[in-house]
Design a protein around this motif. Structure first.
Motif, PDB file in Angstrom:
ATOM      1  N   VAL A 292       0.830  -1.212   0.000  1.00 50.18           N
ATOM      2  CA  VAL A 292       0.000   0.000   0.000  1.00 50.18           C
ATOM      3  C   VAL A 292       0.864   1.262   0.000  1.00 50.18           C
ATOM      4  N   ASN A 293       1.698   1.405   1.015  1.00 55.48           N
ATOM      5  CA  ASN A 293       2.655   2.507   0.978  1.00 55.48           C
ATOM      6  C   ASN A 293       4.061   1.987   0.725  1.00 55.48           C
ATOM      7  N   GLY A 296       6.021   3.004  -2.598  1.00 54.56           N
ATOM      8  CA  GLY A 296       6.332   4.431  -2.595  1.00 54.56           C
ATOM      9  C   GLY A 296       7.404   4.763  -1.572  1.00 54.56           C
ATOM     10  N   GLU A 297       7.219   4.278  -0.331  1.00 57.13           N
ATOM     11  CA  GLU A 297       8.189   4.578   0.717  1.00 57.13           C
ATOM     12  C   GLU A 297       9.509   3.863   0.425  1.00 57.13           C
ATOM     13  N   ASN A 300      11.289   6.067  -1.838  1.00 57.51           N
ATOM     14  CA  ASN A 300      11.799   7.307  -1.246  1.00 57.51           C
ATOM     15  C   ASN A 300      13.029   7.067  -0.380  1.00 57.51           C
TER      16      ASN A 300
ATOM     17  N   ASN B  98      -4.905   4.906  -4.600  1.00 58.24           N
ATOM     18  CA  ASN B  98      -5.015   3.617  -5.283  1.00 58.24           C
ATOM     19  C   ASN B  98      -6.455   3.216  -5.612  1.00 58.24           C
ATOM     20  N   ASN B 124      -1.908   9.415   1.235  1.00 54.97           N
ATOM     21  CA  ASN B 124      -0.578   9.199   1.827  1.00 54.97           C
ATOM     22  C   ASN B 124       0.508   9.607   0.854  1.00 54.97           C
ATOM     23  N   LEU B 125       1.604  10.067   1.429  1.00 52.00           N
ATOM     24  CA  LEU B 125       2.690  10.503   0.566  1.00 52.00           C
ATOM     25  C   LEU B 125       3.302   9.382  -0.246  1.00 52.00           C
ATOM     26  N   GLY B 126       3.194   8.135   0.230  1.00 51.05           N
ATOM     27  CA  GLY B 126       3.868   7.026  -0.442  1.00 51.05           C
ATOM     28  C   GLY B 126       3.723   7.054  -1.952  1.00 51.05           C
ATOM     29  N   SER B 127       2.631   7.656  -2.404  1.00 54.15           N
ATOM     30  CA  SER B 127       2.345   7.623  -3.836  1.00 54.15           C
ATOM     31  C   SER B 127       2.836   8.859  -4.581  1.00 54.15           C
ATOM     32  N   MET B 128       3.426   9.805  -3.885  1.00 57.27           N
ATOM     33  CA  MET B 128       3.875  11.036  -4.542  1.00 57.27           C
ATOM     34  C   MET B 128       5.231  10.831  -5.222  1.00 57.27           C
ATOM     35  N   PRO B 130       8.837  11.266  -5.877  1.00 55.56           N
ATOM     36  CA  PRO B 130       9.922  11.776  -5.028  1.00 55.56           C
ATOM     37  C   PRO B 130      10.783  12.841  -5.714  1.00 55.56           C
TER      38      PRO B 130
END
Lengths: 340, 340
Positions: A292-293, A296-297, A300, B98, B124-128, B130
């Protein structure tokens, strides 16, 4: 900006990490040992209680054995400040709530000026009248510190650091804002008597963190009723979280939830944390329980593993590298972090 | 303001303490057991991962056994939101990163509206990306959440809560400010993937605390890679530190220093902390190692002991009562707190 030994504080200099020894200062061996531990954790300035003449004299022997500057913490008896300067203290903390004789404070200012030793005017809420409102107490706290700073300035003393602390977070934040608006002194931030580890991390981080986010603060100290090394660790965690300074690796890890498909994910995070000292660099290491995250994480972070069903994908600098089995997660993250 | 089961959130209602279960939601027994533990610690709203149809169906059996409202956490597949509402979920969390099909989101809005179930739009930032700057990422995060909220409103759906989370504290704080400026939705605050206990307490308290100090936030969640009961404890510690809400006693205790004349003061604080559950009331209990701040803080606390040489003075509601020997500190504080 002030200079404490070879350390700069204030202006555009990095926020300084400091703490206080919990040993009896007169016990030179134990105190030196604790300062060495603190230095090893990244403490840059250390304060020692100087409660009598013997403690003031011990500073001289302690100073010979350690490399970070020493601050003598003085309450009640300003003559101990003179003795501490005589023993080579790099900075003096005076508590305006319990040192009130202007003539003595002026004498400390003249002596400190001659020795090139800065003074922190450190006011604490403990001495404020609890019948006042929060805003009144914050104002009184700020005014107490600023009045003593003015007294020092009357002796042409400029190397002043100010702190206004309270165990009440809102009061401390309000008082610091008042001092920051009224002056340009480097500011020392802390929440006093913040309690045991978890409670102090919550209270101190909320108060100090809010001020740092506003661009306020030149040195920070966590007060925790626990080992002083935890105080230093917390200070570095906060500076990293504020993106102000980094020391050592940071962990990005999820809290886990019913979506996590790797058993024992939380114990893997605990294992990773316990082995962080094997990573020498200030890298960001991610260990994420699901996609889920996770992806992305993972991207990063400098090095990361995002888990899918029963296995993970290793990411290095945002690029997927290979699949990893849970048993190899920790070794892989540490090895890859050290390869960067 | 929204209503979740019988719980109000937003407007002038108290900031709600919530967390998420870490069990497999399909395992009804373990999940119910964990929710009961969380309720016992003061959790007021609990979110459960709904990753498949079986988990959605399990909500029905779980709901029968617990009294706090349940939030179904939905990613990827919006049809699971429909199934969760069917099973009696009190609130739905949708991740706009998502779940992107507008037709499906509209259908969830219509179904939720008919059932009286609020929706949290949780970005959530996870999807932004970087590659963006922090300010750009914060803006994109806020915009992602607000765009989905607008879509819900087009279906005449108003019971919206918004969250914009990141593992980067500054980004999260910035994104929340943008949402707060642009809308009146109740706001759910949290720092994602904040890591192991100590680091998460530092990061989460700094981010959530700074926003609460600015009067922003209607519900908070600590994400910790550890037991969910610690997440609930931390939330209450922060609300108490912000003087917003109190649950159970608070400790005011000093970090100790070379001035402390009571041996093992730190272990006394640890003992006090371990026995706090014996105090039923939201009182402030102080244990101070010396007179510097001890008397003042002892006076501010409901019950406190300020130590002098080898013994302490008991203060109750600001009045000195009697001398106490260190061996009796903890029993005395607990007995006096319960007498209030």
């Amino acid at each position: 900006m002030v200079k404490i030994g070879s350390l700069f504080m204030g202006g555009d200099h990095p926020v300084v990490v400091q703490t206080m020894t919990k040993t009896d200062t007169r016990d030179v061996g134990s105190t030196v040992k604790q300062i060495h531990e603190l230095e090893g954790r990244g403490c840059e300035l250390v304060r020692l209680a100087v409660k009598d003449r013997e403690a003031a004299q011990a500073l001289r022997a302690i100073k010979r054995e350690v490399s970070i500057p020493l601050v003598a913490d003085i309450h009640f008896d300003a003559r101990l400040a003179l003795a501490a300067i005589e023993s080579g203290a790099d900075k003096i903390r005076l508590n305006p709530s319990n040192i009130k004789d202007p003539a003595m404070i002026r004498e400390v200012a003249r002596t400190a000026k001659a020795a090139g030793v800065p003074i922190r005017v450190g006011a604490n809420l403990g001495s404020m009248d609890p019948a006042l409102s929060r805003a009144e107490r914050a104002r009184a706290l700020a005014e107490e510190a600023l009045a003593e700073a003015r007294l020092l300035e009357e002796e042409d003393f400029q190397d002043i650091v100010v702190s206004v602390k309270s165990s009440d977070v809102r009061e401390m934040v309000e008082a610091v804002h008042l001092v920051a608006e009224a002056s340009n002194y480097p500011l020392h931030l802390g929440v006093t008597e913040a309690g045991p580890l978890q409670q102090s991390l919550v209270k101190s981080s909320a108060g100090i963190g809010a001020l740092l986010l506003d661009g306020i603060g030149d040195t920070i100290r966590y007060s925790i009723s626990d080992s002083p090394t935890l105080e230093v660790d917390a200070a570095w965690m906060l500076l990293a979280a504020m993106d102000l300074r980094r020391r050592g690796p940071q962990i990005v890890s999820c809290p886990t939830c019913g979506r996590c498909e790797v058993p024992d994910m939380l114990s893997l995070v605990t294992q990773l944390e316990a082995r962080l000292n094997e990573i020498a660099k200030p890298v960001m290491v991610a260990l994420m329980g699901c996609v889920v995250n996770g992806i992305g994480e993972g991207k990063n972070a400098d090095v990361g593993i995002a888990c899918g069903r029963d296995q993970g994908v290793l990411f290095v600098r945002g690029q997927p590298v290979r699949h990893i089995q849970p048993a190899a997660f920790i070794d892989t993250l540490i090895a890859e972090a050290n390869k960067l």
